[in-house]
Design an enzyme around this catalytic site. Structure first.
Site, PDB file in Angstrom:
ATOM      1  N   GLU A 106       0.242  -1.545   0.546  1.00 25.42           N
ATOM      2  CA  GLU A 106      -0.022  -0.044  -0.102  1.00 25.42           C
ATOM      3  C   GLU A 106       0.979   1.091   0.151  1.00 25.42           C
ATOM      4  O   GLU A 106       2.016   1.652   0.613  1.00 25.42           O
ATOM      5  CB  GLU A 106      -0.618  -0.047   1.414  1.00 25.42           C
ATOM      6  CG  GLU A 106      -1.820  -0.917   0.981  1.00 25.42           C
ATOM      7  CD  GLU A 106      -2.470  -1.137   2.625  1.00 25.42           C
ATOM      8  OE1 GLU A 106      -3.542  -1.957   2.567  1.00 25.42           O
ATOM      9  OE2 GLU A 106      -3.130  -0.093   3.875  1.00 25.42           O
ATOM     10  N   CYS A 351      -2.724   0.934   7.977  1.00 28.32           N
ATOM     11  CA  CYS A 351      -1.852   0.603   7.672  1.00 28.32           C
ATOM     12  C   CYS A 351      -2.007  -0.729   7.056  1.00 28.32           C
ATOM     13  O   CYS A 351      -2.834  -1.738   8.263  1.00 28.32           O
ATOM     14  CB  CYS A 351      -0.605   0.456   8.053  1.00 28.32           C
ATOM     15  SG  CYS A 351       0.681  -0.476   8.998  1.00 28.32           S
TER      16      CYS A 351
HETATM   17  N1  SAH Z   1       6.712  -0.938  11.337  1.00 28.61           N
HETATM   18  C1  SAH Z   1       6.327   0.909  11.667  1.00 28.61           C
HETATM   19  C2  SAH Z   1       6.002   1.799  10.685  1.00 28.61           C
HETATM   20  C3  SAH Z   1       4.685   1.079   9.834  1.00 28.61           C
HETATM   21  S1  SAH Z   1       3.359   1.637  11.306  1.00 28.61           S
HETATM   22  C4  SAH Z   1       5.754   1.791  12.614  1.00 28.61           C
HETATM   23  O1  SAH Z   1       5.323   0.643  13.513  1.00 28.61           O
HETATM   24  O2  SAH Z   1       5.942   2.680  13.163  1.00 28.61           O
HETATM   25  C5  SAH Z   1       3.346   3.337  11.026  1.00 28.61           C
HETATM   26  C6  SAH Z   1       2.359   3.596  12.404  1.00 28.61           C
HETATM   27  O3  SAH Z   1       1.354   3.453  12.166  1.00 28.61           O
HETATM   28  C7  SAH Z   1       2.314   3.034  14.152  1.00 28.61           C
HETATM   29  O4  SAH Z   1       2.906   4.262  14.521  1.00 28.61           O
HETATM   30  C8  SAH Z   1       1.459   1.998  14.509  1.00 28.61           C
HETATM   31  O5  SAH Z   1       1.182   1.537  15.846  1.00 28.61           O
HETATM   32  C9  SAH Z   1       0.415   2.803  13.344  1.00 28.61           C
HETATM   33  N2  SAH Z   1      -0.719   1.752  12.860  1.00 28.61           N
HETATM   34  C10 SAH Z   1      -0.382   0.859  13.177  1.00 28.61           C
HETATM   35  N3  SAH Z   1      -2.094  -0.094  12.377  1.00 28.61           N
HETATM   36  C11 SAH Z   1      -3.039   1.214  13.031  1.00 28.61           C
HETATM   37  C12 SAH Z   1      -4.196   1.632  13.453  1.00 28.61           C
HETATM   38  N4  SAH Z   1      -5.002   0.570  13.297  1.00 28.61           N
HETATM   39  N5  SAH Z   1      -4.691   2.553  14.122  1.00 28.61           N
HETATM   40  C13 SAH Z   1      -3.914   3.492  14.584  1.00 28.61           C
HETATM   41  N6  SAH Z   1      -2.499   3.879  14.316  1.00 28.61           N
HETATM   42  C14 SAH Z   1      -1.807   2.440  13.719  1.00 28.61           C
HETATM   43 FE1  SF4 Z   2       4.695  -3.922  11.985  1.00 29.18          FE
HETATM   44 FE2  SF4 Z   2       3.342  -2.943  13.842  1.00 29.18          FE
HETATM   45 FE3  SF4 Z   2       4.417  -1.247  12.311  1.00 29.18          FE
HETATM   46 FE4  SF4 Z   2       2.398  -2.782  12.150  1.00 29.18          FE
HETATM   47  S1  SF4 Z   2       2.067  -1.018  13.668  1.00 29.18           S
HETATM   48  S2  SF4 Z   2       3.454  -2.425  10.887  1.00 29.18           S
HETATM   49  S3  SF4 Z   2       2.858  -5.027  12.648  1.00 29.18           S
HETATM   50  S4  SF4 Z   2       5.807  -2.798  13.303  1.00 29.18           S
END
Ligand code: SAH
Ligand code: SF4
Length: 368
Positions: A106, A351
């Site tokens: 994505e 994400c």
């Molecule tokens: N792996 C990295 C970057 C990708 S996720 C990380 O975890 O930082 C980017 C951000 O989106 C992270 O802060 C993650 O916790 C947040 N995130 C993921 N899924 C989410 C959701 N369903 N609702 C809100 N924030 C979410």
């Molecule tokens: Fe991976 Fe956690 Fe970031 Fe989602 S929030 S992309 S599971 S590290």
């Protein structure tokens, strides 16, 4: 922290840094100037078809004919678009891009006050397993190659260009995957993306977000990488954090905070901390107070993100009043914070959510 690549395997031309492209062309008897021309054609003009391109003089055309294409050393084909959704508020456009091996990733383009930010993926799936994250719920598939990260920026730039917008202002590595689990490919991609005569998105416009891969944070600091850093916390005690972020068992909170302090000391930069607000789980004033204590002495900015609901997690988003109360406690502790707007929720802009939705549509038993 990185993927092992077969050195003989065909590579995308977008995998190459300018220095690598120069070495390849000079090795074939061309000049560094030829390499610069090809670089600009690829990364500034965003050409997808090189054969017959008017900027490429005969020697470069010959090199392209000999080295680029099916069964050759290099290829250029961009990912195809498996889905392209615009949110009803018109501010978010989400692409599901299909890579050469059929994997989908994505890329999201968000516009606000005429400024556009692209949110890039760094892996197909993710190994870190955060319980609320759609990408974590699907598990790890594979690392992205540098060119597959670069291709997302090209795609976003071309999409903006087509709709008459100025180019991207900022990039955030907050799409699918954990950037510091794919360190080498990600840092190579960022070198390519920030090169001035190409895509020219400089380091001050780029934010790497990590779940807290301690060795990666220390390596960024030791290598003096000039990008912004965001660290996803979500819990201010080991128990609360590891319930949401299983990776915290591998890199415990105490080690993570020590690495953050080292990072700030070595780079002189502040860190952004991400906190996904989940109603009744990590959004109380007492938890905000503990977060303030945890951050004491650090140059920090907190991004508060109300949860985007996902299929595999029963939690709900914190309401705005509670988010503001949380923010107030942080403010009293001396930490600025931003409540991130939940834009594009109707295009599954969290994400990993679009890929998960598409998989559900095509498989009667649902994803995973
Ligand atoms: N792996 C990295 C970057 C990708 S996720 C990380 O975890 O930082 C980017 C951000 O989106 C992270 O802060 C993650 O916790 C947040 N995130 C993921 N899924 C989410 C959701 N369903 N609702 C809100 N924030 C979410
Ligand atoms: Fe991976 Fe956690 Fe970031 Fe989602 S929030 S992309 S599971 S590290």
């Amino acid at each position: 922290m990185t993927s092992a690549a077969d050195p003989a395997a065909p590579r995308s031309l977008h995998d190459l840094t300018l220095a690598e492209l120069q070495r390849a062309l000079v090795g074939a008897g061309l000049s560094p100037t030829h390499a610069r021309t090809l670089w600009r054609t690829l990364h500034h003009h965003l050409a997808t078809e090189l054969a017959g391109h008017p900027d490429l003089l005969p020697p470069l055309q010959r090199w392209v004919a000999e080295h680029v294409g099916a069964d050759r050393r290099y290829f250029t084909h961009p990912p195809t678009v498996a889905a392209d959704l615009a949110s009803t508020d018109g501010l978010t456009r989400k692409f599901l891009l299909q890579l050469a091996d059929g994997q989908t990733i994505e890329t999201v383009v968000m516009g606000f006050k005429g400024r556009h930010t692209a949110c890039l993926s760094t892996q197909a799936g993710c190994a870190m397993g955060c319980v609320f994250c759609a990408t974590g719920q699907m598990g790890f598939v594979r690392h992205l190659r540098p060119g597959e990260i670069v291709a997302q920026v090209r795609h976003a730039q071309l999409a903006l260009r087509e709709t008459g917008h100025p180019g991207l202002r900022n990039l955030v590595l907050m799409g699918m995957g954990e950037p510091l689990h794919n360190y080498d490919a990600v840092l190579t991609a960022l070198e390519i993306i920030s090169e001035r005569s190409g895509l020219n998105l400089g380091p001050s416009r780029i934010t790497i977000s990590t779940v807290g891969v301690v060795p990666g944070i220390l390596r960024l600091a030791a290598e003096q990488r000039p990008y912004h850093l965001a660290v996803s916390l979500h819990g201010a005690t080991e128990e609360e954090r590891s319930a949401l972020v299983p990776a915290s068992r591998r890199w415990p909170l105490a080690d993570l905070m020590a690495a953050c302090r080292t990072y700030c000391a070595q780079t002189g930069r502040r860190i952004f901390f991400e906190w996904t607000l989940i109603a009744g789980q990590n959004d109380s004033p007492a938890q905000a107070e503990r977060l303030g204590q945890l951050l004491t002495g650090l140059a920090a900015h907190v991004n508060l993100i109300p949860l985007n609901p996902t299929g595999g997690f029963a939690g709900t988003a914190t309401q705005l009043d509670a988010a503001k109360a949380f923010q107030q406690v942080l403010k009293q502790a001396g930490f600025p914070s931003t409540i991130r707007q939940r834009r594009g929720i109707d295009v599954a802009a969290g994400c990993g959510q679009l890929r998960a939705e598409k998989a559900r549509e095509t498989s009667p038993s649902g994803v995973k």
